[in-house]
Design a protein around this motif. Structure first.
Motif, PDB file in Angstrom:
ATOM      1  N   GLU A 113      27.861 -37.176 -18.419  1.00  0.00           N
ATOM      2  CA  GLU A 113      27.471 -37.963 -17.245  1.00  0.00           C
ATOM      3  C   GLU A 113      28.510 -37.801 -16.139  1.00  0.00           C
ATOM      4  O   GLU A 113      29.715 -37.773 -16.392  1.00  0.00           O
ATOM      5  CB  GLU A 113      27.306 -39.443 -17.609  1.00  0.00           C
TER       6      GLU A 113
ATOM      7  N   THR B 297      29.816 -52.008 -23.746  1.00  0.00           N
ATOM      8  CA  THR B 297      29.375 -50.636 -24.004  1.00  0.00           C
ATOM      9  C   THR B 297      28.417 -50.165 -22.920  1.00  0.00           C
ATOM     10  O   THR B 297      27.798 -50.983 -22.224  1.00  0.00           O
ATOM     11  CB  THR B 297      28.668 -50.546 -25.366  1.00  0.00           C
ATOM     12  N   PRO B 298      28.269 -48.845 -22.754  1.00  0.00           N
ATOM     13  CA  PRO B 298      27.305 -48.353 -21.768  1.00  0.00           C
ATOM     14  C   PRO B 298      25.890 -48.886 -21.992  1.00  0.00           C
ATOM     15  O   PRO B 298      25.180 -49.194 -21.028  1.00  0.00           O
ATOM     16  CB  PRO B 298      27.366 -46.835 -21.954  1.00  0.00           C
TER      17      PRO B 298
ATOM     18  N   THR C 282      25.073 -42.731 -12.455  1.00  0.00           N
ATOM     19  CA  THR C 282      25.536 -41.475 -13.047  1.00  0.00           C
ATOM     20  C   THR C 282      24.373 -40.509 -13.183  1.00  0.00           C
ATOM     21  O   THR C 282      23.208 -40.911 -13.254  1.00  0.00           O
ATOM     22  CB  THR C 282      26.169 -41.699 -14.431  1.00  0.00           C
TER      23      THR C 282
ATOM     24  N   TYR D 226      37.356 -47.198 -17.081  1.00  0.00           N
ATOM     25  CA  TYR D 226      36.138 -46.959 -17.849  1.00  0.00           C
ATOM     26  C   TYR D 226      35.859 -45.462 -17.892  1.00  0.00           C
ATOM     27  O   TYR D 226      36.040 -44.758 -16.894  1.00  0.00           O
ATOM     28  CB  TYR D 226      34.953 -47.670 -17.189  1.00  0.00           C
TER      29      TYR D 226
ATOM     30  N   TYR E 221      24.255 -48.501 -14.090  1.00  0.00           N
ATOM     31  CA  TYR E 221      25.006 -49.472 -14.873  1.00  0.00           C
ATOM     32  C   TYR E 221      25.473 -50.616 -13.974  1.00  0.00           C
ATOM     33  O   TYR E 221      25.688 -50.425 -12.762  1.00  0.00           O
ATOM     34  CB  TYR E 221      26.247 -48.827 -15.504  1.00  0.00           C
TER      35      TYR E 221
ATOM     36  N   ASN F  91      33.570 -38.265 -14.792  1.00  0.00           N
ATOM     37  CA  ASN F  91      32.949 -39.391 -15.493  1.00  0.00           C
ATOM     38  C   ASN F  91      33.908 -40.554 -15.730  1.00  0.00           C
ATOM     39  O   ASN F  91      33.610 -41.448 -16.517  1.00  0.00           O
ATOM     40  CB  ASN F  91      32.386 -38.927 -16.838  1.00  0.00           C
TER      41      ASN F  91
ATOM     42  N   PHE G   2      32.691 -42.945 -18.851  1.00  0.00           N
ATOM     43  CA  PHE G   2      31.272 -42.890 -19.176  1.00  0.00           C
ATOM     44  C   PHE G   2      31.013 -41.774 -20.188  1.00  0.00           C
ATOM     45  O   PHE G   2      31.820 -40.856 -20.347  1.00  0.00           O
ATOM     46  CB  PHE G   2      30.454 -42.691 -17.901  1.00  0.00           C
TER      47      PHE G   2
ATOM     48  N   MET H 248      23.811 -50.981 -19.084  1.00  0.00           N
ATOM     49  CA  MET H 248      22.798 -50.183 -18.387  1.00  0.00           C
ATOM     50  C   MET H 248      21.665 -51.056 -17.853  1.00  0.00           C
ATOM     51  O   MET H 248      21.106 -51.885 -18.572  1.00  0.00           O
ATOM     52  CB  MET H 248      22.229 -49.109 -19.312  1.00  0.00           C
TER      53      MET H 248
END
Length: 516
Positions: free
Chosen positions: A440, A491-492, A466, A434, A475, A413, A436, A496
């Motif tokens: 994931e 941020t994720p 992912t 990064y 993403y 991840n 995740f 997204m």
């Protein structure tokens, strides 16, 4: 004789002077007085196939006129001498759009049928389908592969293959999605005759399957047995490349196919190798260009050059005036990855840039900088990987298209970057960028650099797929200012694009019927 000529010239001058001087014998009128008709109230339109067009133009200047004829015409935009398609002869247009997706010109005409005077008004009409723009994700539920779509509004439509026809899921796990304009397809008419039509198509590959779908409506055009004149055994599409409306390549189980010009969308026999036989095994990675390709043969450990209608050849070795980075044919190397970067035109010749990661017989890993041009010597630089690097152990990696940098996956991840340089300090060359969320696992990375003027959304973005127990997520991370860095504080949730059910393997971007 001279006297006669002089008399003739004088008579001609008198006649000409009389014509020039003869003013006031005609009653000239402005065109607007004879035909003052104006059309307004029509603007450019963006519609979908099946939409109902109800148009009422504003017409002035026709008061007390008779013998008027109204006409609505449709032309294909960008096509020289496009044949007009008459839609209606009513003053108002009420028409359900039944044309394929594309760009058109809609023309309205008011004509005096007696005096043959007319006024026309033309506006652009862009026709799309629900498939024209969005993100397409190949995923599996464990029983086979299907395709999901994220709409521009962010809504995910699941399982296009099983939702829009009865073809069902493809056999095996996801491999790749491609889009091809003007895919040539054979259609049998009611009278038994067969004609070749051109269809914009989605080409999907999985571990054991190939299918072709109509990109207008997801109708199945070809099953795997329809993609070949003679079915290969096994069907194992390692990779497929579409470069243009006429260019389509397939690597099936290490054998390489190229569709010739004038094809009907079916592959014939694979190309033969340098020795005139099919005793070769092409790596899944390759650099595909217009009617040619640059490949790696795992059997002979060699670079190969492939072109239409001929057998493959070894790439040339370095000549006396070139920097020699070692042999490229019958080497001691094992190719790990071959990654296309970009193409450029130099002196009217297209050249293709790529990076390769390979390992020699002593276990040493090297990044090779490649510059392909027909069968010439391709290596222009090489960089040894220092001990302790993570890049050499990565299964998933992609090159930045505009910078000497690779992005790759570590520990499931984690997204890492590797800067390609001769600097031996590993901490400078490699870093984690990064992480995740837990659970994931990264399945696919792509750098989408889209500058096409015909698309709705240009982008310079790293997209990441992912998978987790809850399904797949897509993403997108924008590169800052055209460089190779993105804001790692995003941020994720902010990055997204969309999510769905199943385990994803590949993502493709569609924008205004163009694929990336």
């Amino acid at each position: 004789m001279k006297k006669n000529i002089w008399i003739g010239c004088m008579l001609a001058w008198i006649i000409i002077a009389g014509c020039i001087d003869d003013r006031g014998n005609y009653d000239y009128r402005l065109t607007d007085e004879i035909w003052p008709v104006k059309i307004s109230g029509l603007e450019a339109m963006d519609c979908q196939v099946g939409d109902q067009l109800n148009l009422t133009p504003t017409i002035t200047g026709t008061e007390n006129m008779e013998n008027l004829k109204y006409s609505w015409f449709l032309y294909t935009s960008g096509v020289a001498m496009s044949k007009e398609d008459t839609l209606s002869h009513e003053k108002e247009l009420n028409w359900q759009i039944s044309r394929e997706a594309g760009s058109y010109n809609l023309m309205f005409e008011v004509r005096d049928t007696v005096r043959d005077l007319f006024t026309k008004k033309s506006v652009s009409l862009k026709v799309r389908t629900f498939l024209s723009t969005g993100w397409f994700v190949l995923e599996t539920d464990g029983t086979g592969t299907d395709m999901d779509m994220i709409t521009p509004e962010g809504t995910t439509t699941e399982n296009l293959l099983t939702t829009y026809n009865s073809s069902g899921r493809m056999e095996g796990a996801p491999r790749k999605i491609l889009y091809k304009m003007d895919h040539r397809h054979e259609v049998e008419n009611f009278d038994g005759t067969v004609e070749v039509v051109k269809k914009d198509a989605f080409i999907l590959t999985s571990e054991k399957d190939i299918r072709v779908y109509d990109a207008q409506n997801m109708a199945l055009l070809k099953k795997r047995e329809d993609c070949f004149y003679e079915m290969p055994t096994p069907v194992n599409p390692l990779n497929r490349f579409v470069n243009s409306t006429t260019d389509d390549h397939l690597n099936n189980d290490g054998q390489y196919y190229i569709l010739p010009a004038g094809n009907v969308g079916k592959f014939g026999y694979p190309l033969v190798g340098p020795d005139g036989t099919n005793n070769y095994n092409v790596h899944a990675d390759g650099v595909s260009a217009s009617q040619r390709a640059f490949l790696w043969d795992k059997t002979s450990c060699s670079f190969l050059y492939a072109s239409t209608g001929s057998q493959m050849v070894f790439l040339s070795e370095a000549s006396g005036n070139e920097t020699n980075f070692g042999p490229v044919s019958k080497t001691d190397k094992e190719l790990i990855h071959l990654m296309y970067r970009a193409s450029e035109m130099i002196n009217y010749v297209s050249k293709y840039k790529a990076y390769a990661l390979w390992k020699d017989g002593n276990g040493k890993y090297t990044i090779v900088d490649l510059y392909f041009d027909k069968a010439t010597y391709p290596i222009v630089g090489e960089y040894s990987l220092p001990q302790g690097n993570l890049l050499s152990t990565a299964d998933i990696m992609v090159t930045h298209q505009n910078a000497p940098k690779l992005f790759f996956v570590a520990n499931g991840n984690e997204l890492w970057e590797h800067n390609i340089s001769s600097n031996t300090d590993l901490s400078i060359r490699e870093r984690k960028v990064y992480t995740f969320p837990g659970g994931e696992r990264i399945a696919c990375i792509r750098h989408l650099y889209i500058t096409n003027k015909y698309v709705d959304e240009q982008m310079d973005r790293l997209v990441v797929l992912t998978n987790s127990a809850d399904g797949w997520k897509l993403y997108g991370f924008e590169f800052i200012g055209g460089g190779s860095e993105f804001d790692m504080t995003v941020t994720p949730e902010e990055a997204m694009i969309g999510k769905g059910i199943g385990e994803a393997g590949y993502v493709m971007r569609m924008d205004n019927d163009r694929a990336f």
